[in-house]
Scaffold this motif. Structure first.
Motif, short mmCIF file in Angstrom:
data_model
loop_
_atom_site.label_atom_id
_atom_site.label_comp_id
_atom_site.label_asym_id
_atom_site.label_seq_id
_atom_site.Cartn_x
_atom_site.Cartn_y
_atom_site.Cartn_z
N ALA A 1 0.83 -1.21 0.00
CA ALA A 1 0.00 0.00 0.00
C ALA A 1 0.86 1.26 0.00
O ALA A 1 0.59 2.20 -0.77
N VAL A 2 1.91 1.29 0.82
CA VAL A 2 2.79 2.45 0.87
C VAL A 2 3.50 2.63 -0.48
O VAL A 2 3.64 3.75 -0.98
N LEU B 1 0.96 4.13 -2.76
CA LEU B 1 0.67 5.52 -2.35
C LEU B 1 1.80 6.48 -2.72
O LEU B 1 1.55 7.64 -3.03
#
Length: 148
Positions: A53-54, A57
């Protein structure tokens, strides 16, 4: 010491503290659910989800598309990471955090000494000096002292 080196040392030390806490949490989770292996799998899986996810993002998701073309031996890091997460969660209840981490750090330092000397994976080489060997011996002594 340069600010970059100081910041790097602080971040890595903080990560070491986080790993110590993670080992206790994973050991407790293993007790609670009845399986250290399942606890390690969950921890590793959750870590994967967070890192993916990071990565997305931060706009670095395109890097994932290059994975099929990398040399296969470069993909085994996750296997070592999974072994580490399981082994430390398994060992902490028997050894305690200090002794488990002393053994962990000793293993890391022996491997690091040899990897530095060989320049493995295209990294810079660092010779095996008496100071480096002495630092490994001191960690070994610390491991022995932690069990007395």
């Amino acid at each position: 010491m340069s600010p970059t080196v100081l910041i790097s040392l602080c971040v890595v030390a903080a990560a070491g503290a986080a790993v110590a806490v993670q080992s206790m949490v994973n050991a407790a989770l293993g007790r609670e659910i009845g399986s250290v292996l399942a606890a390690a799998a969950f921890s590793f899986g959750l870590g994967f989800v967070v890192l993916a996810a990071v990565t997305l993002l931060l706009g670095e998701g395109a890097s994932f598309t290059r994975l099929p073309s990398v040399r296969i031996h470069l993909l085994i890091g996750g296997i070592f990471g999974a072994f580490f997460v399981w082994a430390i969660a398994w060992g902490v209840p028997t050894l305690g955090v200090v002794s488990a981490f002393a053994a962990l750090i000793l293993g890391q330092m022996i491997a690091a000494l040899l990897l530095d000397a060989s320049g493995a994976f295209g990294l810079a080489t660092y010779e095996i000096t008496w100071q480096r060997v002495a630092s490994v011996a001191m960690v070994a002594g610390g491991m022995v002292l932690s069990r007395l």
